[in-house]
Design a protein around this motif. Structure first.
Motif, short mmCIF file in Angstrom:
data_model
loop_
_atom_site.label_atom_id
_atom_site.label_comp_id
_atom_site.label_asym_id
_atom_site.label_seq_id
_atom_site.Cartn_x
_atom_site.Cartn_y
_atom_site.Cartn_z
N LEU A 157 74.79 -30.51 28.67
CA LEU A 157 73.86 -30.15 29.74
C LEU A 157 74.55 -30.04 31.10
O LEU A 157 74.22 -29.18 31.91
N LEU A 258 68.59 -35.26 36.39
CA LEU A 258 68.65 -35.06 34.94
C LEU A 258 69.63 -36.03 34.28
O LEU A 258 69.39 -36.56 33.21
N GLY A 262 68.14 -38.71 31.64
CA GLY A 262 68.57 -38.62 30.25
C GLY A 262 69.40 -39.82 29.81
O GLY A 262 69.34 -40.23 28.65
N SER A 266 68.19 -41.89 26.48
CA SER A 266 68.92 -41.57 25.25
C SER A 266 69.87 -42.68 24.82
O SER A 266 70.03 -42.92 23.63
N THR A 269 67.79 -45.38 23.20
CA THR A 269 67.26 -44.96 21.90
C THR A 269 68.36 -44.89 20.84
O THR A 269 68.17 -45.35 19.71
N LEU A 321 61.54 -44.21 18.28
CA LEU A 321 60.81 -44.06 19.55
C LEU A 321 59.40 -44.64 19.49
O LEU A 321 58.80 -44.93 20.52
N ILE A 330 54.02 -46.63 32.70
CA ILE A 330 53.98 -45.44 33.54
C ILE A 330 53.00 -45.72 34.67
O ILE A 330 51.91 -46.25 34.43
N ARG A 332 50.83 -44.80 38.38
CA ARG A 332 50.24 -43.79 39.25
C ARG A 332 49.50 -44.50 40.37
O ARG A 332 48.91 -45.56 40.16
N PRO A 420 55.69 -41.14 23.20
CA PRO A 420 56.90 -41.66 23.84
C PRO A 420 57.39 -40.79 24.99
O PRO A 420 58.13 -41.26 25.85
N GLY A 422 55.26 -39.20 27.09
CA GLY A 422 54.18 -39.05 28.05
C GLY A 422 53.28 -37.87 27.70
O GLY A 422 53.30 -37.36 26.58
N ARG A 425 50.82 -33.35 33.26
CA ARG A 425 51.72 -32.63 34.17
C ARG A 425 53.07 -33.32 34.36
O ARG A 425 54.04 -32.67 34.72
N ARG A 427 54.65 -34.86 31.98
CA ARG A 427 55.27 -35.02 30.67
C ARG A 427 56.77 -34.69 30.72
O ARG A 427 57.22 -33.85 31.49
N CYS A 428 57.52 -35.36 29.86
CA CYS A 428 58.97 -35.16 29.78
C CYS A 428 59.32 -33.72 29.42
O CYS A 428 58.71 -33.12 28.55
N GLY A 430 62.57 -33.28 28.70
CA GLY A 430 63.83 -33.52 28.01
C GLY A 430 63.67 -33.78 26.52
O GLY A 430 64.65 -34.05 25.83
N PHE A 433 65.83 -31.60 24.21
CA PHE A 433 67.25 -31.94 24.40
C PHE A 433 67.54 -33.30 23.77
O PHE A 433 68.54 -33.48 23.08
#
Ligand code: HEM
Length: 484
Positions: A157, A258, A262, A266, A269, A321, A330, A332, A420, A422, A425, A427-428, A430, A433
């Motif tokens: 990437l 990014l 990432g 990653s 995981t 995941l 998360i 807000r 996992p 989300g 708007r 939302r991941c 990635g 990838f």
């Protein structure tokens, strides 16, 4: 309001902040049992209202722009790390455009070239990387996967110049920048603590490095070679709706964003994947058999197309995941007074959530509920097979809903208990990838190494002390390289 009263009394007996910080899932499930899906607690001086269940996930993740806001919560933490003008340091409409640019750069051709780069990085890491010294031995999984993730993400990437720098200067800069993500920075992000001073110096140096790379590419004619599909090239060519090309500084800051987004997700995981596999040698053999059966006994080089055919390989990622999603909470900010109806153990209540509250969503709770996933804490990739006794009870029945947030049709999908990445708007972008990266690392690893739990040792618990969940260090297992 009655809810709040109850919680405040209860808070006198339990150090809630500490409990949440040490094991958020333990905390969420205990509160759920006592208060139902909606409850309020105090975290770092803020009133935080948690909404659990599939309805709670939906309520927060698909909340309207006028009702819930992400950037006001995250900007203090992220802007000093990423840099100005991107992600949470701009209006949401601009973030939607930036996400569209990134998404459109993650093309099929890009993924096709990435699989080759990622598998060759993984092979050379197993063959020559320090953590894999010798033909067999023990390996501390977390630092090893952090290192490999940087190599694979930067090689693909981020592009060849960034990859080359990770052999030298970038690793230290990255580390200093990463210190900016410590939870204390939710409160003290602007404070000139030593780690924040280092963060600011590192951010500037890193952004300058990206800008030099961009300039050098332009000076060399601004043309990419065939097959060179990295994100810098893509962003250099992007233009906002109002006709402004993305400034170099914003390209640099998006690249940092990014890299950071990432890296933790990653590497955590992939660590859990290997730690779980170490407890299940049978699955490791099945994965290798799957590759031989589907791709051929001679195990030809992995490609993007043949990776799609390795279904068990993907289910290992998916199941990992489910239990080990790297983002457990998360947040807000509430922008207008909200109403939610939820069940408590005794009754159905209507809650008014005032604008002084912060909302917290934790989709990891629904993905650990026996109602959806029988024996939820059992890691079993085959539960994603149709007809398996532990199969996801809604397999094939989740209605995916899509909406255009300005960066293509995106899955709202918040009705699923498994989120996992989300929803809505924020939302991941990635996900694909991550699946390419994790799937390729996994498929390459099983070809070359076997992992085993050390005798008498248990799977390590989760460390929730940073903002991401990851295995508690040290997480050591045995490895043995396969004879090729
Ligand atoms: C957003 C998870 C990998 C870039 C998110 C969100 C989640 C998530 C849960 C939503 C956050 C929120 O609603 O507040 C994951 C997981 C990953 C992963 C589990 C890997 C296993 C990546 C990668 C990239 C990335 C590799 C970059 C290439 C982003 C971006 C957002 C995002 C740009 C959007 C933030 C926003 O719109 O507010 N991710 N992520 N993620 N992720 Fe990922």
């Amino acid at each position: 309001a009655s809810m709040l009263g109850k919680n405040l009394k209860w808070r006198a007996n339990f150090p809630l902040r500490i409990w949440y910080g040490m094991d958020p899932f333990d905390f969420f499930f205990a509160c759920k049992e006592k208060y139902g899906d909606v409850f309020t607690f105090i975290l770092l001086g803020r009133r935080v209202t948690v909404c659990l269940g599939t309805k709670g996930n939906e309520f927060i993740l698909n909340g309207k722009l006028k009702d819930v806001n992400a950037e006001e919560i995250y900007t203090g933490l992220t802007t000093p790390v990423f840099g100005e003008g991107v992600v949470y340091d701009c209006p949401n409409a601009k973030l939607m455009e930036q996400k569209k640019f990134v998404k459109f750069g993650l093309t099929m051709e890009a993924f096709q070239s990435y699989v080759d780069l990622i598998s060759s990085e993984t092979q050379s890491f197993v063959a020559k990387g320090k953590p894999f010294h010798g033909d067999s031995g023990t390996i501390d999984i977390v630092p090893a996967m952090a290192e490999l993730t940087i190599y694979t993400a930067s090689r693909s990437l981020q592009g060849p110049e960034v990859r080359a720098k990770f052999d030298s200067t970038f690793a230290d800069l990255y580390h200093d920048l990463d210190m900016g993500f410590s939870p204390i920075n939710f409160m003290l992000s602007w404070f000139p603590l030593p780690h924040n001073r280092k963060r600011d110096i590192a951010q500037k140096k890193m952004a300058d490095t990206y800008m030099e790379i961009i300039k050098a590419r332009r000076a060399a004619g601004g043309k990419r070679d065939k097959g060179e599909e990295d994100m810098i090239w893509n962003l250099m060519a992007c233009v906002y709706k109002d006709g402004t090309p993305v400034p170099d500084k914003e390209v640099a800051h998006m690249m940092i964003a990014l890299l950071m987004a990432g890296q933790h997700s990653s590497s955590s995981t992939s660590s859990w994947i290997l730690l779980r596999l170490a407890t299940r040698p049978d699955i490791q053999e099945e994965l290798l058999d799957e590759q031989k059966r589907v791709l051929g006994e001679d195990l030809p080089p992995l490609t993007y197309d043949n990776l799609q055919k390795l279904t068990l390989n993907a289910k290992v990622v998916k199941e990992t995941l489910r239990i080990h999603a790297p983002i457990h909470s998360i947040l807000r900010k509430v922008k207008s007074p909200l109403t939610i109806v939820a069940n408590t153990p005794e009754a159905t209540n209507t809650y008014q959530i005032p604008t002084t509250h912060t909302l917290m969503s934790a989709p990891g709770v629904t993905s650990r509920e026996p109602e959806f996933f029988p024996e939820p804490m059992k890691w079993e990739p085959h539960r994603w097979d149709e007809g398996h006794p532990l199969a996801y009870t809604r397999l094939g029945t989740d209605q995916e809903e899509f909406e255009d947030y300005g960066y293509g049709m995106i899955s709202k999908g918040a009705s699923s208990p498994y989120l996992p990445f989300g929803a809505g708007r924020h939302r991941c972008i990635g996900e694909q990838f991550a699946y390419v990266q994790l799937g390729t690392v996994l498929a390459t690893m099983v070809r070359h190494v076997k992992f085993r739990q050390i005798e008498g040792k248990q799977l390590v618990p989760t460390d929730y002390s940073s903002l991401f969940s990851r295995p508690m260090a040290p997480a050591v297992v045995e490895f043995e390289k396969r004879k090729s």
